[in-house]
Scaffold this active site. Structure first.
Site, short mmCIF file in Angstrom:
data_model
loop_
_atom_site.label_atom_id
_atom_site.label_comp_id
_atom_site.label_asym_id
_atom_site.label_seq_id
_atom_site.Cartn_x
_atom_site.Cartn_y
_atom_site.Cartn_z
N HIS A 130 0.82 -1.22 0.00
CA HIS A 130 0.00 0.00 0.00
C HIS A 130 0.85 1.27 0.00
O HIS A 130 0.34 2.36 -0.25
CB HIS A 130 -0.99 0.00 1.18
CG HIS A 130 -0.40 0.32 2.51
ND1 HIS A 130 -0.10 -0.63 3.46
CD2 HIS A 130 -0.08 1.50 3.09
CE1 HIS A 130 0.37 -0.05 4.54
NE2 HIS A 130 0.41 1.25 4.34
N ASP A 166 0.04 -7.50 1.47
CA ASP A 166 0.44 -6.11 1.67
C ASP A 166 1.97 -5.99 1.76
O ASP A 166 2.50 -5.25 2.58
CB ASP A 166 -0.21 -5.49 2.90
CG ASP A 166 -0.13 -3.96 2.87
OD1 ASP A 166 0.17 -3.40 1.81
OD2 ASP A 166 -0.35 -3.33 3.93
N SER A 238 4.70 2.98 7.60
CA SER A 238 4.40 1.72 6.92
C SER A 238 5.62 1.25 6.13
O SER A 238 6.25 2.03 5.43
CB SER A 238 3.23 1.89 5.97
OG SER A 238 2.02 1.97 6.65
#
Length: 510
Positions: A130, A166, A238
């Site tokens: 992402h 992910d 992230s």
């Protein structure tokens, strides 16, 4: 207003607001601490410190800057409103880097940022899918190393980006980098101290600390059992590293749960063992193809005690209820004889407790491998145990699967984007009509040939020059076959009625 907790699993994903100035920078970082080896982090003065750990790990952490094309999220009307606002308030909204100039039909490139982990000396970097988007998306990447060296888009290759896990793997054209050491996430214990390193809020080389709060958390989309930590996590982290006190990678920071958009005490990371399997598979096979068997699994609302009684099962029995069997290719379950109403209780000898159990087992199987299922089937009023073996297929793209369950959803891969030459000449964005017999108009640019012809958003083009059009390729062939400058006769369905109009195309640019 519901106080339901929101999942911020795509903290780096930009939001296109009315004026397209609301940007989200981010990802998610984790911090927590790993083991009973705390003595290794005592300084000479006897004080507890993370300094040695930070010096060891920081050279392996990078910041990933992304510019993502969100043109397909912006209508022609919104573009015009944005230009009008710039004209009314000159200087208030600058010409953003990556934004088209007034009146131009170029892409909107929205910036965001995240973190990444160097895993090899020759330039392989692990991050979240992402953070960088899907493989093949129109993105521009820039990586900044711990020594502030910048690596531009031309020296960066997206190797794989996988939505279900992910995880993403990119490669930069550099040598002699400092890779992180892999740790064993299966050995993590509840209460262990860990540290998280990343670039939250674009604050590079930030380190935080916490504990392992829980393992095997099923939070957010995907197929990953995640590590829960109380480390401080904010947008931009992230793809960063969760490490134990030996500086070994035990998790890849992924998401937080929050009511506010910021850290509220709960963060989640992808276990390092899952990440390592992803990397090794991609480096060996060039991709990470999830397994697929072609069934729709019933949710808890349908797979309940009442249903299990109706199927002559123990009301407390755990398993997966087959709600539907896929008939489109690929369809391994159909080929193996599975039916709607079958109740799967084992996969490859492993008990299946719920849908997530089965999804993870299947998704991690190699394409072409065999999977043995044990299930129960109601026949002639009695439930009997059965077995079948099927061949794992490649999982179709997520938007294709969504289109099968939601008829109004159109896969992005099937959309004629406005950035294409044909879309620009027509002045509209088209997508296949729901009935498969025509092209639906999704967007019309002000002043374009389509608008001049009276075509509106929502119309369905059925025929052009007397020929049925079902795809962008068919329309392109019709236009190319027409004489230069000749008008196009367009039959379209408008507000439920058939009508005829003419589009006068501009000459194609050289």
């Amino acid at each position: 207003m519901s106080s339901r907790t929101k999942l911020w699993n795509r903290a780096t994903q930009p939001i296109a607001a009315l004026l397209f100035v609301v940007l989200i920078f981010g990802g998610a970082a984790l911090l927590t601490t790993t083991s009973a080896r705390a003595q290794a982090n005592l300084s000479d003065t006897g004080r507890y410190t993370f300094s040695d750990l930070a010096e060891k790990v920081l050279p392996s952490i990078v910041t990933v800057y992304v510019k993502r094309d969100i043109s397909d999220q912006i209508s022609a009307r919104e573009r015009e409103q944005f230009d009008q606002f710039r004209r009314l308030f000159p200087g208030l909204i600058p010409d953003f880097p990556g934004f088209p100039n007034e009146g131009e039909d170029g892409p909107f490139m929205i910036p965001s940022s995240g973190s990444g982990i160097i895993i090899s000396e020759d330039g392989y970097i692990l991050t979240n899918a992402h953070v960088i988007g899907r493989k093949g998306d129109n993105v521009e990447l820039r990586v900044v190393l711990s020594n502030d060296e910048e690596i531009g888009n031309e020296d960066i290759q997206v190797i794989e980006s996988h939505e279900l896990t992910d995880l993403a793997l990119i490669k930069v054209d550099r040598d002699n980098l400092v890779p992180i050491e892999w740790g064993d996430s299966d050995k993590l214990r509840i209460g262990e101290r860990v540290a998280a390193i990343g670039s939250p809020l674009d604050l590079r080389a930030t380190i935080t600390q916490g504990i392992i709060c829980a393992n095997h958390r099923e939070v957010g989309p995907g197929i990953v059992d995640m590590i829960q930590t109380d480390a401080v996590i904010n947008p931009g982290s992230s793809g960063g590293a969760l490490v134990n006190l030996d500086g070994e990678l035990v998790g890849v920071n992924r998401l937080i749960t929050t009511n506010t958009g910021g850290w509220q005490g709960y963060g989640f990371a992808i276990p390092s063992n899952d990440a390592r399997q992803f990397v090794e598979t991609v480096q060996k096979e060039g991709e990470y193809a999830s397994g697929f068997i072609g069934i729709t699994m019933a949710g808890a609302a349908k797979n309940n005690e009442q249903m299990r009684r109706a199927l002559e099962l123990d009301p407390e029995m755990k398993g997966v209820l087959v709600e539907a069997v896929r008939h489109e290719e690929p369809h391994p379950a159909l080929d193996a004889g599975l039916q709607t109403g079958d109740f799967i209780i084992e996969a490859d000898g492993q008990p299946v407790q719920d849908n997530m159990d089965l999804l993870k087992i299947v998704a991690r199987k190699k394409v072409g491998s065999r999977l043995e299922l044990k299930f129960r089937r109601l026949e002639n009023g009695k439930s009997r145990e059965m077995k079948t073996t099927l061949t794992i297929a490649r999982r179709p793209a997520e938007d294709v699967l969504m289109a099968e369950t939601n008829p109004s959803f159109v896969p992005r891969s099937e959309t004629l984007e406005k950035s294409s030459d044909l879309g620009s000449r027509l002045g509209m964005v088209l997508e296949p009509a729901e009935d498969g017999d025509g092209l639906r108009v999704r967007d019309v640019r002000p002043g374009s040939p389509a608008q001049v012809a009276g075509i509106k958003n929502g119309d369905i083009i059925r025929k052009v020059n007397g020929q049925t059009v079902r795809s962008a390729d068919e329309l392109k062939k019709i236009i190319e076959a027409a004489k230069e400058g000749a008008p196009l006769a367009v039959m379209l369905e408008q507000e439920g009625r058939m009508t005829l109009t003419v589009i006068q195309l501009d000459k194609a640019s050289d």
